[in-house]
Design an enzyme around this catalytic site. Structure first.
Site, short mmCIF file in Angstrom:
data_model
loop_
_atom_site.label_atom_id
_atom_site.label_comp_id
_atom_site.label_asym_id
_atom_site.label_seq_id
_atom_site.Cartn_x
_atom_site.Cartn_y
_atom_site.Cartn_z
CG PHE A 109 -1.80 1.25 1.29
CD1 PHE A 109 -2.81 1.44 0.35
CD2 PHE A 109 -1.61 2.21 2.28
CE1 PHE A 109 -3.62 2.56 0.40
CE2 PHE A 109 -2.42 3.33 2.33
CZ PHE A 109 -3.43 3.52 1.40
N GLY A 125 2.29 7.83 -0.15
CA GLY A 125 3.06 9.05 -0.40
C GLY A 125 4.04 8.86 -1.53
CD GLU A 167 9.36 3.27 3.01
OE1 GLU A 167 8.91 3.81 4.04
OE2 GLU A 167 9.44 3.87 1.92
#
Length: 242
Positions: free
Chosen positions: A60, A63, A138
């Protein structure tokens, strides 16, 4: 983008904030350390082991993963993640889009409301390779302030379980309770070696609007940020794109 919703925050505004900054490298934060290759491998193993559908893995994106995913995917859908919302709650960034003198405030998804974004289906034959790219991007520090987890996302083609990175409210890096005005103060000036927060905000809003996704929180922020840049640098921020 509909003519009635031309973004106020332009590339001219962004140019006022941009600075060429060399990468300072990992900035030490008390209680955290830079992630190692062993950390990345362990996290990838955990994700694969907990995947609800190991042969059908979705991510998902809310941004920058929408407009700069880095990983490869074989399908994209617009979807809604109930119970989550976009929020600039990840602080403080002294490296990527902020600096020691002007720290940045990064966006994550936080609890509450609902979040429209996109889901990407990763190619099963190179799943580990794509996850490796994603996790290196990330998870720069351990413990991560936004650990990967599986959430439910509703798409026109049906519900999928997707991997995402929601903010951990118990993390010391969680910055809650800032008003849109206080958030805009940060976004209008912070810049790091990857660019400015204004650039990030503009690209995110632009991409969301192109997908038919109107986020009222980000829309208000982009206007507030444009106001602050104009007040600091003068002019109206007009450019040929707009």
């Amino acid at each position: 983008m509909p003519a009635s919703r031309i973004q106020r925050l332009t590339t001219a505004h962004v140019a006022h904030v941009h600075r060429d900054i060399p990468d300072p490298g990992p900035v030490l934060i008390e209680g955290y350390r830079p992630a190692t290759e062993a950390d990345y491998a362990a996290e990838i193993n955990r994700i694969i082991a907990t995947a609800p559908t190991p042969d059908d893995v979705w991510v998902f994106a809310s941004g920058s993963l929408i407009w700069n995913p880095a990983y490869q995917y074989v399908e994209q859908r617009v979807g809604v993640a109930p119970g989550w919302r976009r929020s600039f709650t990840l602080g403080w960034d002294y490296r990527f889009r902020g600096s020691v003198d002007k720290p940045g405030l990064m966006m994550a998804i936080d609890r509450g409301g609902q979040c429209r974004g996109v889901v990407h289906r990763l190619p099963p034959e190179t799943l580990r390779e794509q996850l490796d790219t994603l996790i290196h991007r990330e998870m720069s520090m351990v413990p991560t302030a936004f650990p990967a987890r599986w959430i439910s996302v509703h798409t026109p083609e049906g519900r999928v379980h997707a991997l995402t990175f929601p903010m951990n409210r118990k993390s010391s890096r969680y910055i809650g309770g800032l008003s849109p005005e206080a958030t805009a103060d940060v976004l209008a000036s912070a810049c790091g070696f990857r660019g400015s927060m204004a650039e990030y905000l503009r690209a995110t809003v632009e991409q969301l609007e192109s997908l038919g996704i109107h986020d009222t929180y980000l829309w208000k922020l982009q206007s507030l940020v444009a106001d602050r840049i104009e007040a600091a640098h003068g002019g109206h921020g007009r450019d040929r794109v707009e």
